[in-house]
Design an enzyme around this catalytic site. Structure first.
Site, PDB file in Angstrom:
ATOM      1  N   HIS A 150       0.816  -1.223   0.000  1.00  0.00           N
ATOM      2  CA  HIS A 150       0.000   0.000   0.000  1.00  0.00           C
ATOM      3  C   HIS A 150       0.846   1.269   0.000  1.00  0.00           C
ATOM      4  O   HIS A 150       0.355   2.354  -0.321  1.00  0.00           O
ATOM      5  CB  HIS A 150      -0.966   0.000   1.202  1.00  0.00           C
ATOM      6  CG  HIS A 150      -0.324   0.315   2.528  1.00  0.00           C
ATOM      7  ND1 HIS A 150       0.133  -0.655   3.385  1.00  0.00           N
ATOM      8  CD2 HIS A 150      -0.078   1.505   3.143  1.00  0.00           C
ATOM      9  CE1 HIS A 150       0.618  -0.093   4.474  1.00  0.00           C
ATOM     10  NE2 HIS A 150       0.514   1.224   4.344  1.00  0.00           N
ATOM     11  N   ASP A 180       0.108  -7.563   1.521  1.00  0.00           N
ATOM     12  CA  ASP A 180       0.570  -6.182   1.645  1.00  0.00           C
ATOM     13  C   ASP A 180       2.102  -6.095   1.591  1.00  0.00           C
ATOM     14  O   ASP A 180       2.718  -5.361   2.363  1.00  0.00           O
ATOM     15  CB  ASP A 180       0.051  -5.540   2.933  1.00  0.00           C
ATOM     16  CG  ASP A 180       0.202  -4.022   2.917  1.00  0.00           C
ATOM     17  OD1 ASP A 180       0.212  -3.432   1.818  1.00  0.00           O
ATOM     18  OD2 ASP A 180       0.316  -3.419   4.014  1.00  0.00           O
ATOM     19  N   SER A 264       5.129   1.980   8.064  1.00  0.00           N
ATOM     20  CA  SER A 264       4.719   0.867   7.209  1.00  0.00           C
ATOM     21  C   SER A 264       5.858   0.433   6.301  1.00  0.00           C
ATOM     22  O   SER A 264       6.465   1.248   5.603  1.00  0.00           O
ATOM     23  CB  SER A 264       3.520   1.284   6.348  1.00  0.00           C
ATOM     24  OG  SER A 264       2.344   1.333   7.125  1.00  0.00           O
TER      25      SER A 264
END
Length: 422
Positions: A150, A180, A264
């Protein structure tokens, strides 16, 4: 005659008075002597008591002299002692700092850019978002970086910010929305540190965990937060396409080390400095404090191998797009899908990909799958879980489905074309 007698009497009286005074003086002298003698005896008797209480003792005097001497010596040496303390070096290294030193230079910033709009020059890109990544491999002139899908999803250009503050252009090698994860390739020219993967299956709840990344962008790059492994096995529902429905359940590590936006794709390491997980804010719930999640290293490694080799993860596919019955009003269950009233769960087919395993098996739009190999399929998540966890490419499975109100079965050989999207 009378005068003679009077004179004689006077002389006698004077003589008697003199004798009496002499006796009184002798008596007073004797009394004084006795008093002095008694006083001397009293003093002599009291002296041992005085010495035992250290009153006027030579020891006390000596102690006083020694204390004064010690005080003078201390005052004379106090300044050199202070100088010695000021030059003392202190070792502040620890297991945590050593672990961070092992891998921190391998943690990088990820900057995704999109093509400029009306106000930008032709071909100019503007920043879209940022995250973190980890250099995990070098091969010849190339270095490979893992990050979250993402973070770079939809980007027309991706740059990697190295620990020496240099930015280099990155190539997207492969992506996987389901887990992801994404792999980038950069030049290995300025790469000096590569992270070593650890064994996430060997982790224990309560052991130290350290997160490294770039929370809130490059201004806070290389931020380190410390916590513990809160759980080694959490199953977290994930919505991969943003439709509010669970598309997948991720098996993740839970930690209380702070993981914030920008972390992230960053590293979760153990006390040995080994990479045990890739942090993901997409999985985490931002409204909850002290709960972060990371994709375990033993899940990450085989995904990266697939992405490097094929650009995608090889998973068995039916070759259809699907939706869960729970996603549509029950009115359509009978009116559109023609289901019997006792069928309340399953997966309906939105479309069938040409040449896919589903088309070869005769499946059609609006067929409703309720079981595979005799196991109930309640929704899209259950279907994906079966395909990705229990089946392999080339397996032949038996599908139970409803069409126009009638239950039917068909056999299907799984391939890797198409996608089971929600």
């Amino acid at each position: 005659m009378d005068n003679y007698e009077n004179n004689q009497n006077h002389e006698n009286h004077v003589e008697e008075e003199q004798k009496r005074h002499k006796k009184d003086r002798k008596r007073a002298g004797f009394t004084g002597f006795i008093g002095a003698l008694i006083g001397a005896v009293i003093v002599a008797a009291a002296m041992p008591l005085v010495y035992s209480d250290n009153m006027f003792s030579t020891d006390a005097a000596n102690d006083t002299e020694e204390n004064q001497s010690a005080t003078e010596t201390e005052n004379q040496t106090s300044e050199p002692v202070a100088e010695e303390m000021s030059t003392e070096s202190v070792n502040v290294s620890s297991e945590v700092t050593s672990a961070v030193d092992e891998v921190s230079d391998a943690v990088v910033g990820i900057f995704s850019l999109q093509q400029g709009g009306f106000m930008q020059e032709e071909g100019e890109a503007q920043a879209q978002g940022s995250g973190s990544g980890v250099i995990y491999k070098t091969e010849g002139d190339s270095a490979f970086v893992v990050t979250n899908n993402h973070v770079i999803d939809g980007a027309s250009q991706v740059e990697v910010g190295l620990s020496n503050d240099k930015r280099v252009e990155a190539e997207i090698v492969g992506t996987d929305a389901l887990t992801d994860l994404a792999v980038l390739r950069i030049s290995s020219e300025n790469v000096e540190t590569v992270a070593e993967f650890g064994d996430s299956d060997a982790l224990s709840t309560g052991e130290p965990a350290i997160a490294i990344g770039n929370p809130l962008g490059e201004n806070l790059n290389g931020t380190v937060t410390q916590g513990i492994i809160s759980s080694v096995d959490r199953s977290i529902p994930v919505d991969t396409n943003g439709d509010g429905q669970t598309d997948w359940t991720s098996d993740v590590l839970q930690t209380d080390a702070a993981i914030n936006p920008g972390n992230s794709g960053g590293a979760l390491i153990n006390i040995e400095g080994q990479l045990i997980g890739i942090n993901s804010m997409k999985i985490a719930q931002s409204s909850v404090e002290g709960i972060g999640f990371a994709i375990p290293s033993n899940t990450v490694v085989p995904i990266l191998e697939d992405l490097e080799e094929n650009g995608q993860v090889e998973r068995p596919q039916l070759g259809v797009t699907i939706g869960s019955l729970s996603e549509v009003p029950s009115y359509h269950w009978q009116e559109t899908l023609n289901l019997p009233e006792d069928v309340e769960q399953g997966v309906f087919i939105n479309s069938v990909q040409a040449g896919s395993a589903a088309e070869n098996a005769g499946l059609q739009q609006y067929d409703v799958i309720t079981a595979i190999n005799g196991e109930e399929i309640a929704d899209g998540h259950a279907l994906r879980s079966f395909l990705y966890n229990d089946a392999e490419i080339g397996d032949t499975i038996t599908i139970t489905f409803y069409r126009n109100g009638e239950q039917q079965t068909t056999e299907l050989t799984l391939d890797q074309t198409g996608t089971e999207a929600g």
